[in-house]
Each structure stands twice: as C-alpha cells, then as structure tokens.
Scaffold this active site. Structure first.
Site, short mmCIF file in Angstrom:
data_model
loop_
_atom_site.label_atom_id
_atom_site.label_comp_id
_atom_site.label_asym_id
_atom_site.label_seq_id
_atom_site.Cartn_x
_atom_site.Cartn_y
_atom_site.Cartn_z
N ASP A 4 0.85 -1.19 0.00
CA ASP A 4 0.00 0.00 0.00
C ASP A 4 0.89 1.24 0.00
OD1 ASP A 4 -2.15 1.66 0.15
OD2 ASP A 4 -2.83 1.03 2.13
N ASP A 49 -3.02 2.55 -5.96
CA ASP A 49 -1.99 2.63 -4.93
C ASP A 49 -1.87 1.40 -4.04
OD1 ASP A 49 -4.44 3.04 -3.73
OD2 ASP A 49 -3.76 4.64 -2.41
N GLU A 50 -2.55 0.31 -4.36
CA GLU A 50 -2.40 -0.89 -3.53
C GLU A 50 -2.66 -2.16 -4.34
OE1 GLU A 50 -5.32 -1.64 -0.42
OE2 GLU A 50 -6.67 -0.15 -1.32
#
Length: 355
Positions: free
Chosen positions: A9, A103-104
């Site tokens: 993350d 983003d993860e």
C-alpha cells in the site's frame, strides 16, 4: 501449503506524489482536491492527517481543522504513471499481482520465493526499490491470507511493514474492534454494535447461522474472518464486469454544488482505471445513499462506448441532475462503468493484462 501473501500500500499516495514533485510542499499539510468551500478532499498528506484531515471530508471542514492546509488539484495522469512504475517493480517478483486501486495490490509469492528467502525479506526489498526508483514510500503487510495481509499493512504505516504468522492470526483478529475489519464499514459496524458485537472476540462467539440471519451472505464471510480464515486466492487477471468508486462523507451532502465537486475525483479515478485496463464502457451507474441508509441507483447505457472522460462526466451529470436538490442529506456517492470492452472494440470475455 501455507500461502505467503503481501499486501502493498503506497503511503498517502496522491499527496506524496505532489510533495515529491513540488519541494515547497514537503513537510507541509497538503490536501489533494477542491479548495472551494464546497470542494472535497480526495487525499491528505500525513502532516494534514495529524490535524484530523481525511479523504472525503468537505474542504471547508478540512480548512477549519488545519488553517495552514495547502490544496492541490489532482493530476491523475501522473498518479497512473507512477502506479505503473510500482506495478512493474512488483512484476519482477511474482506474476500473481491483484491490483485493488492505483496505490495498492496483493502479491502471492508462495511459489516464487527462492530457498532460504522469506516473504518479509522480499517485502522489504520491494519497498526499498519503490523508494529508490520513485522517491515514494510504501507500507506492507505479510501474512498467510489476504484479509490478514491487508490488516497488517495498516499496522506500521507509514513506511513500515508488519507480519502476522499462522499461529498469531486468530489472537490478532480477536483483539481488534469490528470497525477495523476490512469489509466492515461504519454502518455495518454500528449494526454489529447494536447486537452487542464490538470486537473480533465478540464476533467469534456468534454462530454462522446467527450472522447469516442478520447479514445474509456477508454473515458467512464475517464468521470466517473472525477466525482469521480467508481462502480467496490472489487473482491477477480478473475479467472485469465493471469499474467503480464510491465515497462515504464525513458530513452529508445537501447542496447541488457539493455533489458535482464530490463527483469529479470519483469520475477521474474510475476513468484512470479504465484507461489503465485498456477498456471503454457502454453503461454508467450513479449510486447514492441517504442519511436514513436508503440507497438508490440510476443507470444509462449508450449505443456506442464512451471514449472520453468528458463523455463519462456528461452522462454522470445527466443522471445526477434530476436527483438534486436531495430531500435529505446524502452520506455516500458512487459511480461505475459497466458493459466493458477493449479499446479496439473487442469484448472483455478474455482476461486483461496488468498493463
């Protein structure tokens, strides 16, 4: 075989990219989003979070909490490019990557680990490469299933990592409040609390029949995660039927201008995901949840695919306009694309590549 799952993350991703690219923002509280009184925070730096500024918060509230807050307009094309950089680094370690957003992502490294190498070591190496190659930091959670790996990645944020080993899983879950469980939002947590269920320990005391009675199919999932069980595989090439995003607001929306401002970052994020996947869509769905938790959706399908963000925005605004002003406050707003097909016109019955 015990699986080895990493949940990676990026830390305060949008805001961190802005601080990286503009040295004058470093160390300052930054909010990505609309600066107007009726704007909404799309992301906040850790400096801003210390003042209680959070994503989905009205900009006016954020400014009251942090008078020194600096607002920056989102640049989704930049975030998308950095996301692809990060995914390329992940791909050097395993082909089993399941992106959740820009983003993860989950990584399954069970079969890829060389002898005498641990998933913890690889997570540390991946994070170091991300820092070196992008100038950004990431946090990681390592465990034997997806549920625990995602919980673990929150445990040492920012720029840290945490591992939950097989013998530690049940005790770790029992000590958490149900509101900390991924997959249990504020409304569900409140319903669980009303039933006298406040912690993972409380949840584990309930029978599966009881949980299914009150929560339907989700009750079976709650029963499993209360025991730290999650058998979902990391699926790298899911056939996508839709792409969507939604936000629950700290303060309910009531004014028409608030809706349009709040919808803009959702539209940009969904469109960025569609471009990354190389798809276009024929249908748009708008979702609203009111203060009394009543939920409505409105959809529209086109004869030909939407091929620009402007078209997507126009259809979404046309769906939104008849619903305004709302009869009561709106606590959640969401938008989704469906009827997906490849940019060249082919359907998405085939699996989509990561990049």
């Amino acid at each position: 075989m015990v699986r080895k799952i990493i949940h990676l993350d990026m830390d305060a991703f949008y805001a961190s990219v802005e601080q990286r690219d503009d040295p004058t923002l470093r160390g300052r509280p930054v909010a990505v989003g609309g600066a107007r009184d009726r704007g909404v925070v799309a992301a906040a730096s850790y400096e801003a979070r210390q003042f209680g500024v959070r994503s989905a918060m009205p900009s006016s509230t954020a400014r009251r909490r942090c008078p020194e807050l600096v607002f920056v307009k989102p640049r989704f094309e930049v975030y998308r490019a950095v996301s692809q950089q990060v995914r390329a680094i992940m791909a050097d370690y395993t082909p089993l990557i399941e992106p959740l957003s820009l983003d993860e992502a989950y990584l399954d490294v069970t079969e890829q680990l060389p002898p005498h190498t641990t998933a913890t070591q690889w997570a540390r190496e991946i994070r170091a490469r991300i820092r070196t190659e992008t100038g950004l930091t990431a946090s990681a959670g390592i465990s034997y299933n997806k549920f625990l790996a995602k919980l673990a990645s929150d445990h040492r944020k920012p720029d840290g990592q945490f591992v939950i080993r097989p013998h530690e899983g049940p005790a770790f879950v029992e000590a958490l409040s149900v509101g900390q469980f991924h997959g249990i939002g504020p409304a569900t947590a409140a319903r669980l609390n009303a039933l006298g269920i406040f912690t993972g320990h409380d949840l584990r005391q309930q029978s599966e029949a009881f949980l299914r009675q009150h929560f339907g199919k989700a009750g079976g999932y709650y029963y499993a995660i209360a025991r730290a069980e999650d058998h979902r595989p990391v699926v790298p090439d899911r056939v996508r039927k839709s792409i969507g995003s939604e936000t629950t607001f700290f303060q309910s929306l009531t004014e028409p201008a608030e809706f349009y401002d709040s919808l803009a970052p959702l539209l940009a994020g969904v469109w960025a995901s569609a471009e990354r996947l190389g798809v276009v869509a024929r249908s748009v769905t708008l979702k609203m949840k009111y203060d009394d938790f009543r939920q409505i959706t409105r959809s529209r399908s086109a004869l030909s695919p939407l091929r620009t963000l402007a078209q997507f925005t126009q259809v979404s605004h046309e769906l939104l306009a008849p619903l305004l002003p709302p009869a009561q406050g709106v606590r959640l707003l969401g938008v989704a694309l469906s009827g997906l097909e490849g940019v060249g016109g082919g359907g998405v019955g085939q699996q989509l590549g990561l990049f």
